[in-house]
Structures are given as C-alpha cells and as structure tokens.
Motif scaffolding. Structure first.
Motif, short mmCIF file in Angstrom:
data_model
loop_
_atom_site.label_atom_id
_atom_site.label_comp_id
_atom_site.label_asym_id
_atom_site.label_seq_id
_atom_site.Cartn_x
_atom_site.Cartn_y
_atom_site.Cartn_z
N ALA A 178 42.22 44.78 41.36
CA ALA A 178 41.95 44.35 42.27
C ALA A 178 40.43 44.76 42.92
N ASP A 230 39.03 39.96 44.99
CA ASP A 230 39.15 39.32 43.58
C ASP A 230 40.30 40.11 42.93
N TYR A 231 41.29 39.46 41.99
CA TYR A 231 42.33 39.96 41.75
C TYR A 231 42.63 39.58 40.34
N ASP A 270 44.57 38.35 36.99
CA ASP A 270 45.68 37.32 37.15
C ASP A 270 47.07 37.61 37.40
N LYS A 305 47.81 38.18 41.10
CA LYS A 305 47.40 37.24 41.99
C LYS A 305 48.51 36.73 42.81
N GLY A 306 48.37 36.83 44.15
CA GLY A 306 49.45 35.95 45.11
C GLY A 306 50.73 36.86 45.46
N THR A 327 47.72 42.25 47.81
CA THR A 327 46.51 42.55 48.52
C THR A 327 45.72 43.66 48.59
#
Length: 119
Positions: free
Chosen positions: A49, A58-59, A61, A64-65, A68
């Motif tokens: 990240a 930006d992360y 794949d 992601k989700g 943070t």
C-alpha cells in the motif's frame, strides 16, 4: 538521520485485525509518498500500500478492501490497519518511502514487524 521503526505485528487468527505503525525520520517521511511492503517466507519483498503526503492511497490487489493505510504528518508516522486477515498475509511487514530509500547503493529498510495469521 535515516530511521524506520515498525511495530504492531503479532499472531492473530484468520479474520482478525492488526494495526501496524511506522515511525520514520523526517528526512524519509516529510513530503514523500510512504508505503508498506511485506516479505513472506521464501518470497521477495512486495509492495502492499502507499499514501501520498495529501492522503491519496493505492493498494495491491491482494489487500484491497481489507487494508487501510494512513499517515500522521505531524508525527512522521504511517499506519496500516489490517482487517479480515488471511493466512497468506503472513509476512514481515516493512514501511518505507515509495520508492524505497537508497543508501550506499542499496535499499534501506528497518527491522520490520512480523505478522502471523493462523488458520
């Protein structure tokens, strides 16, 4: 002075959460994109990240989700909140400038913090 000190890792069950912290020296942190990276056993270190000085993120794949990234510009500190952890998230986690700091021709890294996720 160049310094990166990661903390907050540990052992957690799958589905659990951890919050990592990284205290960086001002020379590394101030005005720079900061990132989290991880290195799983037997694998290369990879980017996870990143966050700009203004807070854009930006992360990778795989996270992601679930993860943070955030930063406190007054404290020269970057954080990684990790939720919904999976066994495949097991790795040593490092923070650094993005791209990483180079000293003497090599990337400079802190000691990292171990994250172990049990199934």
């Amino acid at each position: 002075q160049v310094q990166l000190v990661e903390s907050g890792g540990g052992l957690v069950q799958a589905g659990g959460s951890l919050r990592l912290s990284c205290a960086a020296s001002r020379t590394i942190f101030s005005g720079n994109v900061m990132g989290w990276y991880r290195q799983a056993p037997g694998k290369q270190r990879v980017w996870v990240a990143r966050i700009t000085p203004g807070g854009s993120t930006d992360y990778a794949d795989p996270v992601k989700g679930r993860f943070t990234i955030s930063r406190d510009n007054a404290k020269n500190t970057v954080y990684l909140q990790m939720n919904g952890l999976k066994p495949e998230d097991t790795a040593v986690y490092y923070c650094n400038r993005h791209p990483p700091v180079v000293l003497g021709g090599n990337n400079y890294w802190g000691q990292g913090t171990q994250v172990t996720v049990s199934s």
